[in-house]
Design a protein around this motif. Sequence first.
Motif, PDB file in Angstrom:
ATOM      1  N   MET A   1       0.845  -1.190   0.000  1.00  0.00           N
ATOM      2  CA  MET A   1       0.000   0.000   0.000  1.00  0.00           C
ATOM      3  C   MET A   1       0.884   1.245   0.000  1.00  0.00           C
ATOM      4  N   TYR A   2       0.434   2.252  -0.758  1.00  0.00           N
ATOM      5  CA  TYR A   2       1.142   3.535  -0.806  1.00  0.00           C
ATOM      6  C   TYR A   2       0.202   4.640  -0.332  1.00  0.00           C
ATOM      7  N   LEU A   3       0.702   5.481   0.559  1.00  0.00           N
ATOM      8  CA  LEU A   3      -0.066   6.607   1.093  1.00  0.00           C
ATOM      9  C   LEU A   3       0.752   7.882   0.980  1.00  0.00           C
ATOM     10  N   TYR A   4       0.057   8.984   0.702  1.00  0.00           N
ATOM     11  CA  TYR A   4       0.714  10.280   0.744  1.00  0.00           C
ATOM     12  C   TYR A   4       0.966  10.629   2.208  1.00  0.00           C
ATOM     13  N   ASN A   5       2.190  11.027   2.515  1.00  0.00           N
ATOM     14  CA  ASN A   5       2.578  11.383   3.876  1.00  0.00           C
ATOM     15  C   ASN A   5       2.684  12.904   3.973  1.00  0.00           C
ATOM     16  N   SER A   6       1.784  13.509   4.730  1.00  0.00           N
ATOM     17  CA  SER A   6       1.779  14.972   4.853  1.00  0.00           C
ATOM     18  C   SER A   6       3.061  15.507   5.473  1.00  0.00           C
ATOM     19  N   VAL A  48     -12.636   4.112   5.969  1.00  0.00           N
ATOM     20  CA  VAL A  48     -12.239   3.297   4.819  1.00  0.00           C
ATOM     21  C   VAL A  48     -10.773   2.883   4.943  1.00  0.00           C
ATOM     22  N   LEU A  49      -9.933   3.808   5.378  1.00  0.00           N
ATOM     23  CA  LEU A  49      -8.512   3.503   5.539  1.00  0.00           C
ATOM     24  C   LEU A  49      -8.306   2.384   6.557  1.00  0.00           C
ATOM     25  N   GLU A  50      -8.958   2.485   7.698  1.00  0.00           N
ATOM     26  CA  GLU A  50      -8.826   1.436   8.713  1.00  0.00           C
ATOM     27  C   GLU A  50      -9.298   0.087   8.168  1.00  0.00           C
ATOM     28  N   LYS A  51     -10.447   0.081   7.509  1.00  0.00           N
ATOM     29  CA  LYS A  51     -11.000  -1.175   7.005  1.00  0.00           C
ATOM     30  C   LYS A  51     -10.136  -1.749   5.886  1.00  0.00           C
ATOM     31  N   PHE A  52      -9.527  -0.876   5.070  1.00  0.00           N
ATOM     32  CA  PHE A  52      -8.646  -1.374   4.015  1.00  0.00           C
ATOM     33  C   PHE A  52      -7.392  -2.008   4.615  1.00  0.00           C
ATOM     34  N   LEU A  53      -6.855  -1.400   5.665  1.00  0.00           N
ATOM     35  CA  LEU A  53      -5.687  -1.978   6.334  1.00  0.00           C
ATOM     36  C   LEU A  53      -6.021  -3.359   6.901  1.00  0.00           C
ATOM     37  N   ARG A  54      -7.197  -3.484   7.485  1.00  0.00           N
ATOM     38  CA  ARG A  54      -7.624  -4.800   7.990  1.00  0.00           C
ATOM     39  C   ARG A  54      -7.804  -5.778   6.818  1.00  0.00           C
ATOM     40  N   TYR A  55      -8.341  -5.301   5.705  1.00  0.00           N
ATOM     41  CA  TYR A  55      -8.542  -6.127   4.504  1.00  0.00           C
ATOM     42  C   TYR A  55      -7.202  -6.646   3.991  1.00  0.00           C
ATOM     43  N   GLU A  56      -6.157  -5.822   4.120  1.00  0.00           N
ATOM     44  CA  GLU A  56      -4.811  -6.235   3.708  1.00  0.00           C
ATOM     45  C   GLU A  56      -4.169  -7.221   4.686  1.00  0.00           C
ATOM     46  N   GLN A 354      -8.464 -12.720  -8.775  1.00  0.00           N
ATOM     47  CA  GLN A 354      -7.956 -11.712  -9.703  1.00  0.00           C
ATOM     48  C   GLN A 354      -8.639 -10.368  -9.479  1.00  0.00           C
ATOM     49  N   MET A 355      -9.950 -10.390  -9.265  1.00  0.00           N
ATOM     50  CA  MET A 355     -10.680  -9.141  -9.015  1.00  0.00           C
ATOM     51  C   MET A 355     -10.269  -8.514  -7.684  1.00  0.00           C
ATOM     52  N   LYS A 356     -10.041  -9.343  -6.672  1.00  0.00           N
ATOM     53  CA  LYS A 356      -9.616  -8.831  -5.374  1.00  0.00           C
ATOM     54  C   LYS A 356      -8.213  -8.233  -5.451  1.00  0.00           C
ATOM     55  N   GLU A 357      -7.345  -8.846  -6.228  1.00  0.00           N
ATOM     56  CA  GLU A 357      -5.992  -8.315  -6.387  1.00  0.00           C
ATOM     57  C   GLU A 357      -6.037  -6.938  -7.051  1.00  0.00           C
ATOM     58  N   LYS A 358      -6.903  -6.794  -8.041  1.00  0.00           N
ATOM     59  CA  LYS A 358      -7.044  -5.489  -8.694  1.00  0.00           C
ATOM     60  C   LYS A 358      -7.565  -4.446  -7.709  1.00  0.00           C
ATOM     61  N   PHE A 359      -8.528  -4.828  -6.887  1.00  0.00           N
ATOM     62  CA  PHE A 359      -9.087  -3.922  -5.873  1.00  0.00           C
ATOM     63  C   PHE A 359      -7.997  -3.480  -4.905  1.00  0.00           C
ATOM     64  N   LEU A 360      -7.190  -4.424  -4.438  1.00  0.00           N
ATOM     65  CA  LEU A 360      -6.092  -4.099  -3.524  1.00  0.00           C
ATOM     66  C   LEU A 360      -5.117  -3.108  -4.163  1.00  0.00           C
ATOM     67  N   THR A 361      -4.801  -3.328  -5.423  1.00  0.00           N
ATOM     68  CA  THR A 361      -3.854  -2.450  -6.114  1.00  0.00           C
ATOM     69  C   THR A 361      -4.432  -1.060  -6.327  1.00  0.00           C
ATOM     70  N   PHE A 396     -15.519  -6.573  -1.295  1.00  0.00           N
ATOM     71  CA  PHE A 396     -15.152  -5.176  -1.477  1.00  0.00           C
ATOM     72  C   PHE A 396     -15.919  -4.269  -0.511  1.00  0.00           C
ATOM     73  N   ASP A 397     -17.160  -4.647  -0.227  1.00  0.00           N
ATOM     74  CA  ASP A 397     -17.988  -3.801   0.636  1.00  0.00           C
ATOM     75  C   ASP A 397     -17.572  -3.875   2.094  1.00  0.00           C
ATOM     76  N   SER A 398     -16.746  -4.858   2.442  1.00  0.00           N
ATOM     77  CA  SER A 398     -16.209  -4.872   3.805  1.00  0.00           C
ATOM     78  C   SER A 398     -15.277  -3.676   4.014  1.00  0.00           C
ATOM     79  N   VAL A 399     -14.802  -3.086   2.929  1.00  0.00           N
ATOM     80  CA  VAL A 399     -13.964  -1.884   2.979  1.00  0.00           C
ATOM     81  C   VAL A 399     -14.795  -0.636   2.713  1.00  0.00           C
ATOM     82  N   LEU A 400     -15.586  -0.658   1.641  1.00  0.00           N
ATOM     83  CA  LEU A 400     -16.336   0.535   1.237  1.00  0.00           C
ATOM     84  C   LEU A 400     -17.542   0.795   2.124  1.00  0.00           C
ATOM     85  N   SER A 401     -18.116  -0.251   2.696  1.00  0.00           N
ATOM     86  CA  SER A 401     -19.212  -0.158   3.676  1.00  0.00           C
ATOM     87  C   SER A 401     -20.402   0.638   3.154  1.00  0.00           C
TER      88      SER A 401
END
Length: 482
Positions: A1-6, A48-56, A354-361, A396-401
């Motif tokens: 995962m890549y995030l912009y760091n302020s 969303v960020l928290e849930k995506f981290l858990r998804y990863e 394959q679809m989940k990998e694309k979502f993660l990317t 996907f909705d476990s992240v997007l909710s």
Amino acid sequence: MYLYNSATHKKEEFKTHTPGRVEMYTCGPTVYHFAHIGNLRSYIMEDVLEKFLRYEGYDVNRVMNITDVGHLASDADTGEDKMLKGARREHKSVMEIAKFYTDAFFDDCAKLNIKTPDVVQPATGLIDQFIQVVSGLIDKGYAYVAGGNVYFDTSRLDHYYVFNDHDEEDLAVGVREGVEEDANKRNKNDFVLWFTKSKFEDQALKWDSPWGVGYPGWHIECSCISMKYNGEYLDLHCGGVDNAFPHHTNEIAQSEAYLGHPWCAQWFHVHHLNTNSGKMSKSKGEFLTVSLLEEKGYDPLAYRFFCLQSHYRKGLVFSWENLDNAAGAYSKLIKRIAALTDTEGAVDEEAAAQMKEKFLTQVGNDLNTSMGITCLYDVLKAPVNDVTKRAVLASFDSVLSLSLLEKAAALREKEAAQAKTAGADGFTVRGEGDPEIDALVLQRAQAKKAKDFAQADRIRDELKAKGVEITDVPGGAVWKRI
């Protein structure tokens, strides 16, 4: 995962101090009034960020404060406490105000599918911790007492301003134009760690301290709450971009001075929700709440969908027209998912992976939620069975909710209840809630019953031209758009 760091002003690969675990802190609300939808944009994106981290696969410990004391009307430590201001407005005690608006905040979060953090700590519950850290900063030479208040001495730092480029001359002018100068400060950009009665005689909440009866400044609470529940090393600190200065800047200064080492590696700032006249804010009277959206007939999750369509680092312009467009798109998405009624077959695990990998990317590229929404539509168009589509959408909705499958199921039940019946034979039409299409399907059935097959074929061709597919079932017909 890549995030912009302020803090470094660039996008970086996300890393943690302890492999596999994320210590995450998010600035909570000051509970003196209802949260407006601009405030809630930040909480949606942090959710969303928290849930995506858990998804990863990360183990996430998310901590949030509740500011129920110490946040003054000005970020520059001037004016009255916002909590006292709220109490005066409603003729209640400060703690009554705090409880009412804390409950209201979490009610709004529930309507928006925002998960409650693992730890929620009101500032009034950690006064002893604040006093301990302030005392430690004095002992280390980073703080001083003047005029009954305790100030952090920013001149002791090699680098004070972190999130934007300011030179020393700018800082010397003061943190805000038009702010009344505090003569107790050694440097104009010093900030208050502890206020005493010498400055605020009318403060409702006060505690004994080594420096007199008083209360903590706003900035010290987040540092102390994070250090208590996240430990000495914080992986990820989140908040609205308007908190970057002075609040988060001051958090870094006092935390690293107290700990003696770098404190937080990654800073995540969500940009403003704007109206046509600029930033939405309570002080301007632009006070749109979740309850007001509901009163106007909007599903709160349509607002969540509206937020997810935009990137968190871009200002989002709110208008009723923009919200209508998002609500319409959300409704159409639910209808398309409701049409996935086929239960035959098993999940195609290879296609799903394959679809989940694309979502993660896609989403993992600086929390690109708009691409996450695009991934939903890609699933609907994928050459796989309905069982696979529903499974991937749920993932996907476990992240997007967005409650996609729940809303789709509710829509199907509603349509079933509203199904039209023709005559005494009990023939029913089920579809996507379009009366015109329902009527044509019913006319086709009546033509077939009358053995007018030419008319039935003509209606079938007309429906096909409209992009409608009909499936005859026992006792009726089901249609869907293709």
